[in-house]
Scaffold this motif. Structure first.
Motif, PDB file in Angstrom:
ATOM      1  N   VAL A 101       0.869  -1.181   0.000  1.00  0.00           N
ATOM      2  CA  VAL A 101       0.000   0.000   0.000  1.00  0.00           C
ATOM      3  C   VAL A 101       0.906   1.230   0.000  1.00  0.00           C
ATOM      4  O   VAL A 101       2.039   1.164   0.490  1.00  0.00           O
ATOM      5  N   GLN A 143     -13.769  -0.160  11.814  1.00  0.00           N
ATOM      6  CA  GLN A 143     -13.485  -0.217  10.387  1.00  0.00           C
ATOM      7  C   GLN A 143     -14.366  -1.219   9.654  1.00  0.00           C
ATOM      8  O   GLN A 143     -14.407  -1.223   8.435  1.00  0.00           O
ATOM      9  N   THR A 194     -16.261   0.970   3.225  1.00  0.00           N
ATOM     10  CA  THR A 194     -15.536   0.860   1.965  1.00  0.00           C
ATOM     11  C   THR A 194     -14.105   1.344   2.194  1.00  0.00           C
ATOM     12  O   THR A 194     -13.800   1.951   3.222  1.00  0.00           O
ATOM     13  N   ARG A 195     -13.255   1.100   1.209  1.00  0.00           N
ATOM     14  CA  ARG A 195     -11.857   1.488   1.349  1.00  0.00           C
ATOM     15  C   ARG A 195     -11.717   3.004   1.571  1.00  0.00           C
ATOM     16  O   ARG A 195     -10.971   3.454   2.433  1.00  0.00           O
ATOM     17  N   ARG A 217     -12.853   3.899   4.983  1.00  0.00           N
ATOM     18  CA  ARG A 217     -11.866   3.459   5.959  1.00  0.00           C
ATOM     19  C   ARG A 217     -10.728   4.467   6.076  1.00  0.00           C
ATOM     20  O   ARG A 217     -10.300   4.830   7.155  1.00  0.00           O
ATOM     21  N   LEU A 218     -10.247   4.920   4.913  1.00  0.00           N
ATOM     22  CA  LEU A 218      -9.116   5.847   4.921  1.00  0.00           C
ATOM     23  C   LEU A 218      -9.495   7.172   5.566  1.00  0.00           C
ATOM     24  O   LEU A 218      -8.740   7.728   6.350  1.00  0.00           O
ATOM     25  N   THR A 238      -7.093  -6.573   5.665  1.00  0.00           N
ATOM     26  CA  THR A 238      -8.004  -6.774   4.535  1.00  0.00           C
ATOM     27  C   THR A 238      -7.515  -5.907   3.383  1.00  0.00           C
ATOM     28  O   THR A 238      -6.830  -6.399   2.490  1.00  0.00           O
ATOM     29  N   THR A 239      -7.828  -4.626   3.414  1.00  0.00           N
ATOM     30  CA  THR A 239      -7.281  -3.722   2.395  1.00  0.00           C
ATOM     31  C   THR A 239      -5.932  -3.167   2.837  1.00  0.00           C
ATOM     32  O   THR A 239      -5.212  -2.573   2.052  1.00  0.00           O
ATOM     33  N   ALA A 248      -5.740  -0.828   5.087  1.00  0.00           N
ATOM     34  CA  ALA A 248      -5.961   0.596   5.373  1.00  0.00           C
ATOM     35  C   ALA A 248      -5.491   1.012   6.766  1.00  0.00           C
ATOM     36  O   ALA A 248      -4.904   2.085   6.926  1.00  0.00           O
ATOM     37  N   SER A 293     -10.604 -11.008   3.017  1.00  0.00           N
ATOM     38  CA  SER A 293     -11.733 -10.106   3.203  1.00  0.00           C
ATOM     39  C   SER A 293     -12.445 -10.412   4.518  1.00  0.00           C
ATOM     40  O   SER A 293     -12.534 -11.567   4.945  1.00  0.00           O
TER      41      SER A 293
END
Ligand SMILES: [Zn+2]
Length: 260
Positions: free
Chosen positions: A77, A182, A186-187, A190-191, A217-218, A220, A258
Motif C-alpha cells: 500500500v 473499520q 468501503t476502502r 476506511r481511509l 483486509t485492504t 488501510a 476479506s
C-alpha cells in the motif's frame, strides 16, 4: 523474579507441552516444534529456549499444518509518493483461521489461541532485524474499545510474535478515541475514518519499525499507522537536514483476506 502469567498463557503452555493432540483436528498427534521451525530460526534461541523447543510437543499435526502452511505473497500500500509499505501475512483469512480468529477476537475464545500462534510462527523474522535495531508496533486500540471489550486481541498476538522473533514491542503510538470501527466500511471510508487516528507519544527508539495487525483486509489501518510514523520521520527531516531520521517500515499480519 516471578513473572505473573495471564490465564491464557497457562492454556498455551498446556497446549504446547502437555497436550499431544493436534489443536485443530483434535485427532492426530501434533508434531514437535523443531520439526516445523526452519533450522536457521533455532540458531537465535538462547539455551532455555532451546530446551523448551526440545520439550515442545507442538500444536498441530503434520496434516493440519500443511493445510494452512501457505504464506501469502506480500502486498503493498502507498505511504507517500514513491514510498510503499509491504504487508506480509502469515496465512489467508479463510477456514479454519477465519473462524478461529473471530472466536478469539469477538468471544475471547482462548482455546483458539494455540492454532493462531502456530500460524503466527510461520512468519519468518524480517531479514536483518534483531532486538537491537527493530521494534514491533502492534496496531493500537482505543481506550474506549479496551474498556468495552476488556481485552485486546492484537496485543496478545503481538506478545507471541515478539517472543517468536525475539524483537521487543514498542508502545509509543496511541489511537485516538473518536474513530469508528473499520468493519463494513468501503476502502475510501476506511481511509477517511483513519485520518489522524494515531498519535506518537514518543519518538521510536530504533529505525526499523515492524507494524503488526491481526487481520489485514485492504491494509488501510496499517497504511494509516505507517503514515503517522512516516509523517513523523519526514517532519524531523525538515528541522535537521544533516541527520536522516527516516524509519524503515514494514508490516505483518496474522491473516490476509476479506472481512465479510
Ligand atoms: Zn490435525
Amino acid at each position: 523474579m516471578m513473572r505473573r502469567l495471564a490465564p491464557y498463557q497457562t492454556g498455551l503452555w498446556l497446549a504446547e507441552y502437555v497436550d499431544i493432540r493436534c489443536q485443530l483436528c483434535r485427532v492426530f498427534r501434533s508434531m514437535s516444534h523443531s520439526q516445523i521451525l526452519p533450522a536457521h530460526h533455532l540458531r537465535f534461541l538462547n539455551i532455555r529456549q532451546k530446551i523448551a523447543q526440545r520439550l515442545n510437543s507442538g500444536l498441530l499435526c503434520a496434516h493440519c499444518h500443511h493445510s494452512i502452511a501457505w504464506l501469502p505473497e506480500a502486498f503493498e500500500v502507498d505511504i507517500a509518493a514513491g514510498t510503499a509499505l509491504s504487508i506480509q501475512a502469515a496465512t489467508y483469512y479463510d477456514y479454519p483461521i477465519r473462524q478461529a480468529t473471530r472466536a478469539f477476537k469477538h468471544h475471547e475464545d482462548m482455546t483458539k489461541l494455540p492454532l493462531l500462534l502456530h500460524v503466527l510462527r510461520q512468519l519468518p523474522r524480517p531479514h536483518g532485524c534483531h532486538s537491537d535495531n527493530s521494534v514491533i508496533i502492534a496496531m493500537p486500540t482505543t481506550e474506549q474499545r479496551l474498556v468495552k471489550r476488556g481485552f485486546d486481541p492484537v496485543s496478545i498476538l503481538a506478545v507471541q510474535l515478539s517472543k517468536h522473533w525475539q524483537i521487543p514491542l514498542w508502545h509509543g503510538v496511541k489511537r485516538i478515541d473518536n474513530t469508528l470501527s473499520q468493519q463494513g466500511l468501503t476502502r475510501a471510508e476506511r481511509l477517511r475514518n483513519l485520518d489522524n487516528a494515531f498519535a506518537l507519544v514518543e519518538k521510536p527508539p530504533v529505525k526499523r519499525l515492524l507494524l503488526f495487525d491481526d487481520v489485514a483486509t485492504t491494509g488501510a489501518s496499517l497504511q494509516a499507522l505507517s503514515r503517522a510514523l512516516y509523517g513523523e520521520s519526514t517532519g524531523s527531516l525538515t528541522t535537521d537536514h544533516h541527520v536522516s531520521h527516516q524509519y524503515l517500515l514494514s508490516a505483518y499480519a496474522l491473516a490476509h483476506g476479506s472481512q465479510s
